[in-house]
Design a protein around this motif. Structure first.
Motif, PDB file in Angstrom:
ATOM      1  N   PHE A   1      40.532  53.555  46.559  1.00  0.00           N
ATOM      2  CA  PHE A   1      40.819  54.936  46.172  1.00  0.00           C
ATOM      3  C   PHE A   1      40.915  55.883  47.371  1.00  0.00           C
ATOM      4  N   GLY A   2      40.717  55.397  48.573  1.00  0.00           N
ATOM      5  CA  GLY A   2      40.847  56.224  49.770  1.00  0.00           C
ATOM      6  C   GLY A   2      39.835  57.357  49.828  1.00  0.00           C
ATOM      7  N   ILE A   3      38.607  57.070  49.461  1.00  0.00           N
ATOM      8  CA  ILE A   3      37.572  58.100  49.432  1.00  0.00           C
ATOM      9  C   ILE A   3      37.196  58.490  50.851  1.00  0.00           C
ATOM     10  N   GLN A   4      37.270  59.805  51.131  1.00  0.00           N
ATOM     11  CA  GLN A   4      36.934  60.300  52.460  1.00  0.00           C
ATOM     12  C   GLN A   4      35.788  61.300  52.434  1.00  0.00           C
ATOM     13  N   GLY A   5      35.374  61.719  51.250  1.00  0.00           N
ATOM     14  CA  GLY A   5      34.274  62.672  51.142  1.00  0.00           C
ATOM     15  C   GLY A   5      33.633  62.590  49.776  1.00  0.00           C
ATOM     16  N   TYR A   6      32.452  63.149  49.699  1.00  0.00           N
ATOM     17  CA  TYR A   6      31.666  63.115  48.458  1.00  0.00           C
ATOM     18  C   TYR A   6      31.313  64.542  48.048  1.00  0.00           C
ATOM     19  N   PRO A   7      31.225  64.818  46.776  1.00  0.00           N
ATOM     20  CA  PRO A   7      31.557  63.946  45.654  1.00  0.00           C
ATOM     21  C   PRO A   7      33.060  63.895  45.430  1.00  0.00           C
ATOM     22  N   THR A   8      33.517  62.754  44.989  1.00  0.00           N
ATOM     23  CA  THR A   8      34.893  62.600  44.536  1.00  0.00           C
ATOM     24  C   THR A   8      34.836  61.931  43.168  1.00  0.00           C
ATOM     25  N   VAL A   9      35.591  62.471  42.239  1.00  0.00           N
ATOM     26  CA  VAL A   9      35.664  61.919  40.896  1.00  0.00           C
ATOM     27  C   VAL A   9      37.113  61.528  40.635  1.00  0.00           C
TER      28      VAL A   9
END
Length: 153
Positions: free
Chosen positions: A104-112
């Protein structure tokens, strides 16, 4: 006056119990099966539960409210993908979460992320419907964004 206080405590207790009834799956394969059976998209919550201030704030202001609980039960399969610094996790969960972070290419939190799944020749494909993060304004503002994403499916 005493009866009013007792009634208020009872109502608040009932509301908090309702908010706690939500089940967040941590095994994405189990969540995929539930999603297929129920025909509901998955809500994938990428979080740093024990260190990310915005993640904790999103939990407190939205994800642990009665409004969210009611909405979630009707609309999505909940999946928590945690990246803690202090909490222990199994190697399987760490590996699964790392793979999903890359997918999903998550680069920061929070991500939904909201996603559905298709399976082709035994291979699972995630179909992203959209994503969001922290949205100020409480449950109604956050749910407005979420509903907008889900309408696209």
């Amino acid at each position: 006056m005493k009866k009013i206080i007792i009634a208020l405590v009872f109502v608040l207790g009932a509301i908090s119990v309702q908010a706690q009834e939500l089940y967040w799956e941590t095994n994405v394969n189990k969540a995929i099966e539930v999603s297929k059976k129920t025909k509901k998209p998955m809500l994938l919550f990428f979080t740093g539960s024990d260190w990310c201030g915005w993640c904790i704030r999103l939990q407190k202001e939205v994800l642990k409210t009665p409004e969210f609980s009611t909405w979630a039960k009707q609309n999505v399969v909940l999946v928590e993908l945690d990246y803690p610094r202090s909490k222990p996790q199994t190697n399987e969960i760490k590996q699964q979460n790392s793979q999903l972070q890359q997918i999903f290419g998550i680069q920061g939190y929070p991500t939904v992320h909201f996603a559905t799944v298709t399976e082709t020749k035994g291979k699972i494909n995630f179909n992203s419907l959209g994503n969001t993060g922290y949205v100020s304004g409480g449950p109604s503002a956050w749910l407005g964004v979420a509903n907008g994403i889900l309408k696209k499916k």
